[in-house]
Scaffold this active site. Structure first.
Site, PDB file in Angstrom:
ATOM      1  CD  GLU A  89      -1.579  -0.324   3.546  1.00 28.21           C
ATOM      2  OE1 GLU A  89      -2.075   0.726   3.955  1.00 28.21           O
ATOM      3  OE2 GLU A  89      -1.954  -1.451   3.916  1.00 28.21           O
ATOM      4  CB  CYS A 121      -2.178  -5.563   5.926  1.00 29.15           C
ATOM      5  SG  CYS A 121      -1.912  -3.951   6.677  1.00 29.15           S
ATOM      6  CG  HIS A 244      -2.021  -8.595   9.488  1.00 30.44           C
ATOM      7  ND1 HIS A 244      -0.886  -8.058   8.932  1.00 30.44           N
ATOM      8  CD2 HIS A 244      -2.775  -7.539   9.893  1.00 30.44           C
ATOM      9  CE1 HIS A 244      -0.955  -6.736   8.992  1.00 30.44           C
ATOM     10  NE2 HIS A 244      -2.096  -6.404   9.573  1.00 30.44           N
TER      11      HIS A 244
END
Lengths: 354, 147
Positions: A89, A121, A244
């Site tokens: 990103e 993400c 994550h």
């Protein structure tokens, strides 16, 4: 069935990590903006140098992946990469692919697919899902996927405590020649606006507590549970689980909710030392696990991308990773030079120059 | 900024690609199509290992246009393992730690940007050569405790 499997088995033939050398002890963020009254969710975070961005970090991670792939797979050369896909990103250009820069640096041009992926993400694992199809269909023999970010967080915002930097690269190829076989995967997405960045804005916005239960926890748990159920596996079948990692608490909690122990999660949990590398976050955790995993062990990987979704993968290690030619993820983490908040602000370009 | 000029040199800048002389084997960087040793035609591409050592260096405090944001930075003459001497910036290093003979390796970094709207120029720099350190067994335990 939500489970996805390619007709031709696909695996990871090479992988590589990169973490920049600067670190901000995030207590400094608290001192600057809240008089030291906020407890930082991570101890420190990685900060890119003045001459680093997603392209340069991707190149170094990819070079490490190439060095490992060349040792693992006799038929691999960068010229055989049919795809160079970079998920991020913080691509350096709004229009102009990062993928061509990386492909050129590796010597993979001109007969290759090069593209940039975007899904907050999980941009990197999204590219990985596509690459499984690309290699698994036989369209190409090898595909390079990268998750990388120079993560943005507005000064003083909750994200500034954790927004880190780093890159992780994976070369997918035929499973029979791979370090790791990808046994199956699941993607789980809904339109959940927990975090976003509008065009021309430097910093993302987020919906505070809404980023937790309906976003991070729901999507990761759904993807991982579905993957395990449809593969007939339980948490006990896995040596490692990588999630994550926007902070230390979330991956430990989602792991515990799913039935994983701290011992399964800890080896891939890097956020306390490098912060949240956004699209590189879970994938860097996977590189740290691949550095130490043994043949036969299973790894669960579940990313999270705001907006929102999770990609979950079941990986089975076929052989130990080569120990020469590329630095381990842990070695990059150990290479650290602390900077203070003023130096960090300069490195991040947060000063206005006239 | 000359886009065409940088485009033409992208292989040497991104990959450290030079040439090898087919007559006498001399490795050539930057590429010039004529061997400086035997003066024969030399157009065979050769990708350098990127390893070398600092031959000499100087730290820049008053930078030319386009490099102001990086000051102070160190430039070096780097003797590549394969022979040629290359001028490049050093990166990921503090000035006080640089010495003649320091082992370095090539990395691809941002060289400069043509303002907010222009192109980003990437190319080779050199940093102290990284080696795999001995494992730190206490590190994982420490991280676990902090978590």
């Amino acid at each position: 069935m939500a489970l996805m499997k390619s007709e031709r088995p696909v695996g990871i033939v090479g992988y590589g990590a990169y973490v920049p050398r600067y670190r901000l002890i995030t207590q400094e963020v608290s001192e600057i903006w809240t008089g030291g009254n906020t407890v930082s969710p991570v101890r420190e975070k990685a900060v890119p140098g003045l001459d680093e961005d997603v392209a340069t970090m991707s190149i170094e991670a990819a070079r490490n992946a190439v060095r490992r792939a060349e040792q693992v797979c006799a038929s691999f050369t960068p010229q055989r990469l049919g795809a160079v896909w970079v998920g991020s990103e913080s691509h350096p250009y709004a229009v102009k692919p990062t993928g061509t820069i990386v492909a050129e640096a590796l010597g993979a041009t001109p007969y290759t697919q090069a593209a940039d992926w975007q899904f907050a993400c999980k941009a990197g694992t999204e590219a990985m899902q596509a690459a499984i199809g690309f290699v698994g269909s036989g369209m190409t023999s090898f595909a390079l996927v990268i998750g990388a970010d120079s993560a943005q967080g507005r000064p003083g915002d909750a994200l500034e405590y954790t927004a880190g930097a780093g890159a992780a690269a994976f070369i997918l190829g035929p499973a029979e020649e791979a370090l790791v076989e990808i046994e199956g995967s699941v993607s789980y997405v809904t339109d959940t606006p927990d975090f976003w960045r509008r065009p021309h804005e430097r910093f993302p916005e987020h919906a505070g507590r809404f980023t937790g239960e309906p976003a991070y926890f729901h999507h990761i748990a759904s993807a991982a549970q579905t993957l395990m159920r449809e593969m007939g596996l339980t948490p006990q079948d896995f040596a490692f689980a990588v999630f994550h990692q926007p902070n230390v608490k979330f991956p430990l909690k989602v792991g515990a909710d799913l039935g994983f122990t701290r011992a399964q999660i800890q080896p891939g949990l890097l956020v306390n030392e490098i912060g949240n590398a956004y699209a590189g976050s879970a994938l860097l955790g996977l590189t740290a696990v691949l550095d130490i995993s043994q043949p036969g062990q299973r790894i669960l990987l579940a990313s999270f991308g705001s907006g929102a979704g999770s990609d979950a993968f079941c990986l089975r290690v076929r052989r130990s990773a080569p120990q020469s030619g590329a630095l381990t993820t842990r070695a990059y983490i150990q290479r650290r030079v602390p900077v203070n908040y003023a130096q960090y602000s300069r490195l991040k370009g947060n000063y206005v120059m006239h | 900024m000359e886009v065409a000029r940088f485009w033409r040199t992208r292989h040497q800048r991104y990959q450290l690609m030079g040439e090898v002389c087919p007559h006498c084997g001399t490795k050539i960087f930057p590429p010039r199509d004529v061997c400086p040793a035997c003066e024969g035609e030399a157009k065979t591409p050769f990708v350098f290992s990127g390893r070398g050592e600092v031959y000499s260096f100087s730290t820049i405090h008053s930078a030319p246009a386009g490099f102001e944001k990086y000051v102070p930075y160190t430039v070096a003459l780097v003797r590549l393992e394969e022979g040629p001497l290359v001028t490049a910036q050093l990166t990921d290093v503090d000035e006080k730690d640089v010495y003649i003979g320091m082992p370095v390796e090539m990395v691809t970094r941002v060289l400069r940007e043509d303002g907010e709207r222009g192109m980003i120029v990437y190319g080779y720099k050199f940093r102290p050569r990284l080696t795999q350190p001995a494992p730190e067994p206490q590190h994982a335990a420490e991280a676990a405790a902090a978590a």
